[in-house]
Design an enzyme around this catalytic site. Structure first.
Site, mmCIF file in Angstrom:
data_model
loop_
_atom_site.group_PDB
_atom_site.id
_atom_site.type_symbol
_atom_site.label_atom_id
_atom_site.label_comp_id
_atom_site.label_asym_id
_atom_site.label_seq_id
_atom_site.Cartn_x
_atom_site.Cartn_y
_atom_site.Cartn_z
ATOM 1 N N ARG A 120 -4.598 34.790 26.183
ATOM 2 C CA ARG A 120 -5.126 33.655 26.970
ATOM 3 C C ARG A 120 -6.597 33.804 27.343
ATOM 4 N NH1 ARG A 120 -0.268 34.353 29.551
ATOM 5 N NH2 ARG A 120 1.331 32.972 28.726
ATOM 6 N N LYS A 142 -18.399 25.873 22.101
ATOM 7 C CA LYS A 142 -17.423 25.291 21.181
ATOM 8 C C LYS A 142 -17.000 26.351 20.171
ATOM 9 C CE LYS A 142 -18.726 20.422 21.041
ATOM 10 N NZ LYS A 142 -19.147 19.353 20.131
ATOM 11 N N GLU A 184 -31.764 21.649 12.532
ATOM 12 C CA GLU A 184 -31.298 21.533 13.928
ATOM 13 C C GLU A 184 -32.459 21.776 14.900
ATOM 14 O OE1 GLU A 184 -28.233 20.515 14.606
ATOM 15 O OE2 GLU A 184 -27.002 21.059 12.879
ATOM 16 N N LYS A 219 -30.674 22.979 24.148
ATOM 17 C CA LYS A 219 -29.217 22.894 24.050
ATOM 18 C C LYS A 219 -28.587 23.238 25.400
ATOM 19 C CE LYS A 219 -25.075 23.395 21.524
ATOM 20 N NZ LYS A 219 -24.367 23.744 20.311
ATOM 21 N N GLU A 229 -18.286 17.508 26.728
ATOM 22 C CA GLU A 229 -18.562 16.315 25.926
ATOM 23 C C GLU A 229 -17.701 15.128 26.359
ATOM 24 O OE1 GLU A 229 -19.269 17.410 21.828
ATOM 25 O OE2 GLU A 229 -19.034 15.339 21.193
ATOM 26 N N ARG A 234 -23.652 14.812 25.823
ATOM 27 C CA ARG A 234 -23.722 15.805 24.755
ATOM 28 C C ARG A 234 -23.820 15.124 23.393
ATOM 29 N NH1 ARG A 234 -20.595 21.661 24.954
ATOM 30 N NH2 ARG A 234 -21.348 22.365 22.960
ATOM 31 N N ASN A 238 -25.643 14.899 18.402
ATOM 32 C CA ASN A 238 -25.105 14.438 17.115
ATOM 33 C C ASN A 238 -26.083 13.582 16.333
ATOM 34 O OD1 ASN A 238 -22.592 15.689 17.238
ATOM 35 N ND2 ASN A 238 -21.891 14.151 18.688
ATOM 36 N N HIS A 241 -25.929 13.389 12.619
ATOM 37 C CA HIS A 241 -24.670 14.023 12.223
ATOM 38 C C HIS A 241 -23.602 13.061 11.725
ATOM 39 C CE1 HIS A 241 -26.451 17.599 13.840
ATOM 40 N NE2 HIS A 241 -25.361 18.315 13.602
ATOM 41 N N HIS A 245 -22.377 14.101 8.321
ATOM 42 C CA HIS A 245 -20.994 14.500 8.026
ATOM 43 C C HIS A 245 -20.422 13.691 6.876
ATOM 44 C CE1 HIS A 245 -20.384 16.298 12.303
ATOM 45 N NE2 HIS A 245 -20.744 17.225 11.434
ATOM 46 N N HIS A 258 -24.962 22.129 5.704
ATOM 47 C CA HIS A 258 -24.871 21.235 6.858
ATOM 48 C C HIS A 258 -26.245 20.699 7.289
ATOM 49 C CE1 HIS A 258 -23.622 19.643 10.709
ATOM 50 N NE2 HIS A 258 -24.508 20.421 11.303
HETATM 51 N N1 LIG Z 1 -19.738 25.883 17.649
HETATM 52 C C1 LIG Z 1 -20.737 25.066 17.498
HETATM 53 O O1 LIG Z 1 -21.235 24.463 18.467
HETATM 54 C C2 LIG Z 1 -21.295 24.852 16.145
HETATM 55 C C3 LIG Z 1 -22.499 24.165 15.983
HETATM 56 C C4 LIG Z 1 -23.032 24.053 14.703
HETATM 57 C C5 LIG Z 1 -22.370 24.616 13.627
HETATM 58 N N2 LIG Z 1 -21.195 25.268 13.803
HETATM 59 C C6 LIG Z 1 -20.491 25.886 12.682
HETATM 60 O O2 LIG Z 1 -21.321 26.910 12.139
HETATM 61 C C7 LIG Z 1 -20.975 27.107 10.783
HETATM 62 C C8 LIG Z 1 -22.235 27.241 9.957
HETATM 63 O O3 LIG Z 1 -22.972 28.364 10.411
HETATM 64 P P1 LIG Z 1 -24.110 29.044 9.531
HETATM 65 O O4 LIG Z 1 -25.020 28.019 9.000
HETATM 66 O O5 LIG Z 1 -24.651 30.154 10.334
HETATM 67 O O6 LIG Z 1 -23.308 29.558 8.248
HETATM 68 P P2 LIG Z 1 -22.594 30.943 7.903
HETATM 69 O O7 LIG Z 1 -22.006 31.563 9.085
HETATM 70 O O8 LIG Z 1 -21.716 30.668 6.751
HETATM 71 O O9 LIG Z 1 -23.827 31.846 7.406
HETATM 72 C C9 LIG Z 1 -24.560 31.456 6.261
HETATM 73 C C10 LIG Z 1 -24.682 32.608 5.256
HETATM 74 O O10 LIG Z 1 -25.638 33.561 5.719
HETATM 75 C C11 LIG Z 1 -25.101 34.877 5.668
HETATM 76 N N3 LIG Z 1 -25.794 35.632 6.710
HETATM 77 C C12 LIG Z 1 -25.625 35.537 8.050
HETATM 78 N N4 LIG Z 1 -26.561 36.253 8.693
HETATM 79 C C13 LIG Z 1 -27.330 36.835 7.744
HETATM 80 C C14 LIG Z 1 -28.477 37.681 7.791
HETATM 81 N N5 LIG Z 1 -29.066 37.991 8.936
HETATM 82 N N6 LIG Z 1 -28.998 38.105 6.606
HETATM 83 C C15 LIG Z 1 -28.451 37.716 5.436
HETATM 84 N N7 LIG Z 1 -27.395 36.902 5.326
HETATM 85 C C16 LIG Z 1 -26.838 36.472 6.477
HETATM 86 C C17 LIG Z 1 -23.631 34.665 5.853
HETATM 87 O O11 LIG Z 1 -22.890 35.760 5.360
HETATM 88 C C18 LIG Z 1 -23.402 33.394 5.049
HETATM 89 O O12 LIG Z 1 -23.261 33.684 3.686
HETATM 90 C C19 LIG Z 1 -20.100 25.925 10.379
HETATM 91 O O13 LIG Z 1 -18.775 26.367 10.279
HETATM 92 C C20 LIG Z 1 -20.247 24.958 11.525
HETATM 93 O O14 LIG Z 1 -19.092 24.165 11.723
HETATM 94 C C21 LIG Z 1 -20.664 25.396 15.038
HETATM 95 ZN ZN LIG Z 2 -25.216 20.405 13.296
#
Ligand SMILES: NC(=O)c1ccc[n+]([C@@H]2O[C@H](COP(=O)([O-])OP(=O)(O)OC[C@H]3O[C@@H](n4cnc5c(N)ncnc54)[C@H](O)[C@@H]3O)[C@@H](O)[C@H]2O)c1
Ligand SMILES: [Zn+2]
Length: 353
Positions: A120, A142, A184, A219, A229, A234, A238, A241, A245, A258
């Site tokens: 939990r 999130k 972003e 942020k 949200e 919030r 978007n 987005h 999306h 993305h």
């Molecule tokens: N929770 C939220 O508020 C929120 C907001 C935006 C996006 N997201 C989520 O985030 C995800 C995307 O995140 P992302 O763009 O970081 O992608 P990711 O986590 O897939 O990372 C991108 C790539 O970079 C590599 N990598 C990471 N750090 C590295 C480093 N320092 N050196 C070399 N390689 C490295 C990873 O292994 C991966 O292959 C999606 O799933 C999305 O839904 C969440």
């Molecule tokens: Zn985004």
């Protein structure tokens, strides 16, 4: 090192920018957490950055377990979460054991969901290593995973104990991933910070340190105003987005990252605003120029039918009572949420651009 506080009453927490991975252990030691910690990372990031993180944690007296998931969004599933629950059990975590997410947004979202739900709720620390995770996903609480039927459909709000940002990890991040995160960053300028936006029009781009700081500050403000949200505030995050999306879905999540899809979405939303007389065309051009200069796509992919984009947009999570709501810029630094934008206007922009 700089500290930005996210003020959420008893869930308030600091974001440290300019931090170093090696120093995380001594920061964690200031909390009344258990000595047993689990680091969740992926196979790529583990090789690069886990050794230095572990050394710092052990030096501060922590007993460290690590679990590296496979690299990729397609592993952001309940199956991975399930495997991680078993790792928590094997590591002997108790209710005060911190889970540390070391990686990009995928690792952060999964590890956060595990931390939100195992026993939990366990304390959680975000150590983002992609630009996107540093400026966006590690802040705001999130967490969650994808279902075969859609992205981020299962999740929970779970704020971290703190966010530890070491921008020197960006030196190994592939260029395309860096540019992906820039979308972003630029978004924060357009939705709320005209001065920050204009830094991107200068000859030299701002440093990553500066980008991360300004983005986290923006942020944090939005999250403070509307943590869950529910107040519509919030929603401004978007911007770009809803269309973004739809582009990601229409192209099967393969063609665009993305941030790239969001870049096209931000540009399209600016064009929609301009065509509705809400935004000056000169401002629209500034938006387009900054996005393009960052190395991001701005044009609509002509191979995607406008009708498909429209029908995907109407399935967006943000549709309320069947009315499509779009975040539209009215000037650089200010956006509004507009309900019921005519599909014809959207079609025009998608078709012509
Ligand atoms: N929770 C939220 O508020 C929120 C907001 C935006 C996006 N997201 C989520 O985030 C995800 C995307 O995140 P992302 O763009 O970081 O992608 P990711 O986590 O897939 O990372 C991108 C790539 O970079 C590599 N990598 C990471 N750090 C590295 C480093 N320092 N050196 C070399 N390689 C490295 C990873 O292994 C991966 O292959 C999606 O799933 C999305 O839904 C969440
Ligand atoms: Zn985004």
């Amino acid at each position: 090192m700089k500290k930005i506080t996210v003020n959420l009453k008893e869930r308030s927490y600091p974001i440290y920018t300019g931090a170093r991975l090696a120093g995380l252990g001594s920061e964690l030691a200031k909390f009344k957490f258990s000595r047993r910690v689990l680091v969740v990372t992926n196979t790529t990031v583990k090789k690069l950055y886990f050794p230095v993180l572990r050394a710092g944690l052990e030096k501060a007296g922590f007993s460290v377990s690590v679990s590296a998931i496979a690299d990729g969004e397609r592993y952001k599933t309940l199956q991975t979460v399930n495997a991680l629950y078993n790792e928590c059990l094997r590591a002997g975590l108790d209710r005060r054991s911190p889970v540390i997410a070391l990686g990009g947004g995928v690792v952060g979202d999964i590890a956060g969901f595990v931390a939100a739900t195992y026993m939990r709720g366990l304390p959680f620390v975000q150590v983002p290593t992609t630009l996107l995770a540093m400026v966006d996903s590690s802040v705001g609480g999130k967490t969650g995973v994808d279902l075969p039927g859609g992205k981020n459909l299962v999740g929970a709000f779970h704020q971290p104990a703190f966010v530890w940002i070491d921008t020197s990890t960006l030196k190994t991040l592939p260029a395309r991933q860096l540019i992906n995160g820039l979308a972003e960053v630029i978004k924060y300028g357009i939705i709320g910070d005209a001065d920050f936006f204009s830094l991107f029009e200068a000859k030299k781009l701002p440093s990553y340190e500066k980008m991360v700081e300004a983005s986290c500050l923006s942020k944090a403000k939005v999250v403070e105003a509307d943590e869950y949200e529910r107040k519509g505030l919030r929603e401004i995050l978007n911007y770009g987005h809803t269309i973004g999306h739809a582009i990601e879905t229409a192209t099967g999540y393969r063609k665009y990252l993305h941030g790239e899809a969001v870049a096209i979405g931000m540009n399209a939303a600016a064009a929609i605003a301009a065509s509705m007389g809400l935004l000056k065309d000169s401002e629209r051009r500034r938006i387009e120029n900054v996005i393009a200069r960052a190395g991001l796509p701005v044009r609509f992919d002509k191979t995607i039918a406008a009708g498909k984009i429209l029908s995907l947009m109407s399935r967006d999570k943000k549709v309320v009572d069947g009315k499509l709501r779009l975040v539209l810029p009215v000037k650089i630094g200010k956006v509004i949420v507009k309900a019921g934008v005519s599909p014809e206007v959207i079609k025009d922009v998608i078709g012509n651009k």
